[in-house]
Design an enzyme around this catalytic site. Sequence first.
Site, PDB file in Angstrom:
ATOM      1  N   ASP A   1       0.834  -1.197   0.000  1.00 24.46           N
ATOM      2  CA  ASP A   1       0.000   0.000   0.000  1.00 24.46           C
ATOM      3  C   ASP A   1       0.871   1.250   0.000  1.00 24.46           C
ATOM      4  O   ASP A   1       2.075   1.179   0.272  1.00 24.46           O
ATOM      5  CB  ASP A   1      -0.905  -0.005   1.247  1.00 24.46           C
ATOM      6  CG  ASP A   1      -2.143   0.871   1.077  1.00 24.46           C
ATOM      7  OD1 ASP A   1      -3.082   0.742   1.896  1.00 24.46           O
ATOM      8  OD2 ASP A   1      -2.162   1.686   0.123  1.00 24.46           O
TER       9      ASP A   1
ATOM     10  N   ALA B   1       1.401   5.508   1.098  1.00 23.88           N
ATOM     11  CA  ALA B   1       1.319   6.280   2.336  1.00 23.88           C
ATOM     12  C   ALA B   1       1.391   7.761   1.987  1.00 23.88           C
ATOM     13  O   ALA B   1       1.958   8.150   0.960  1.00 23.88           O
ATOM     14  CB  ALA B   1       2.447   5.920   3.293  1.00 23.88           C
TER      15      ALA B   1
ATOM     16  N   GLU C   1      -7.896  -0.220   4.514  1.00 25.12           N
ATOM     17  CA  GLU C   1      -6.448  -0.406   4.332  1.00 25.12           C
ATOM     18  C   GLU C   1      -5.817  -0.937   5.613  1.00 25.12           C
ATOM     19  O   GLU C   1      -4.999  -1.849   5.589  1.00 25.12           O
ATOM     20  CB  GLU C   1      -5.784   0.917   3.954  1.00 25.12           C
ATOM     21  CG  GLU C   1      -6.107   1.379   2.557  1.00 25.12           C
ATOM     22  CD  GLU C   1      -5.555   2.759   2.274  1.00 25.12           C
ATOM     23  OE1 GLU C   1      -5.380   3.552   3.236  1.00 25.12           O
ATOM     24  OE2 GLU C   1      -5.290   3.053   1.092  1.00 25.12           O
TER      25      GLU C   1
HETATM   26  O1  DER Z   1      -5.227   7.196   1.085  1.00 28.29           O
HETATM   27  C1  DER Z   1      -4.369   6.352   1.279  1.00 28.29           C
HETATM   28  O2  DER Z   1      -4.179   5.766   2.347  1.00 28.29           O
HETATM   29  C2  DER Z   1      -3.388   6.105   0.167  1.00 28.29           C
HETATM   30  O3  DER Z   1      -2.811   4.832   0.263  1.00 28.29           O
HETATM   31  C3  DER Z   1      -2.312   7.169   0.320  1.00 28.29           C
HETATM   32  O4  DER Z   1      -1.784   7.021   1.620  1.00 28.29           O
HETATM   33  C4  DER Z   1      -1.227   7.061  -0.724  1.00 28.29           C
HETATM   34  O5  DER Z   1      -1.776   7.531  -1.907  1.00 28.29           O
HETATM   35  P1  DER Z   1      -0.815   7.918  -3.121  1.00 28.29           P
HETATM   36  O6  DER Z   1      -0.108   6.620  -3.499  1.00 28.29           O
HETATM   37  O7  DER Z   1      -1.748   8.372  -4.196  1.00 28.29           O
HETATM   38  O8  DER Z   1       0.128   8.977  -2.634  1.00 28.29           O
END
Ligand code: DER
Length: 232
Positions: free
Chosen positions: A85, A87, A107
């Site tokens: 994921d 961040a 998440e």
């Molecule tokens: O909203 C979220 O948690 C997303 O994972 C964010 O933390 C990261 O989004 P990005 O990859 O578009 O910067």
Amino acid sequence: NMAEEAKKQAAYTAVDNHVQNNQVVGIGSGSTIVYAVDRLAERVRQEKLNIICVPTSFQARQLILKHGLMLSDLDRHPELDVAIDGADEVDADLTLIKGGGGCLTQEKIVAGCARHFVVIADYRKDSKVMGEQWKKGVPIEVVPMAHVPVSRKIVQLFGGEVNLRMGVSKAGPVVTDNSNFILDWKFERVHSWKDVHQAIKMIPGVVETGLFVGMAERAYFGMEDGRVQVRE
Ligand code: DER
């Protein structure tokens, strides 16, 4: 551009390092994860991998379906091998702020079900201290009917400013995949993020905070020069 290329490098490196055959993979939300799913789909095709994907949002579910990857859920796969994921910011302790995309609750649930949780991000998220680069505050998912008392309580406890996240292409507040509202808490100083998370989580009406404390095992940062920096 440079940031997009950095996201791609981090995403490809993480997928290549952490995804093997016959695994269940948690798919995060946001823009960086798009590159990770591209790479995952490419590897599944090229290496004929058997991979099952569990999404963290409607957006992640759409990505999985769009690439023809095998879609599952926590009812069928409550234990995942790895969750990948993005961040919004990562500090020196690998504490994360997440929720910029409003998907923090699912998440965090999926990350918590994974044996390994790895973060992919570009250099703009790589901070020493929380708040250095990310200026939109900590997202907090709340039950709609409680958003005012929760906002007041957070300011009472920790200061700063709390705003209800409003829609851009939708009139009124943003509504999450869980039919809740999002508050953005703009903190004024560094805190013990574990203590803050626990205190905010205890306020009646709070569903989840965007503070991921002690969850990320490793973070891959795509840098301006195309290299990938790893922190753990
Ligand atoms: O909203 C979220 O948690 C997303 O994972 C964010 O933390 C990261 O989004 P990005 O990859 O578009 O910067």
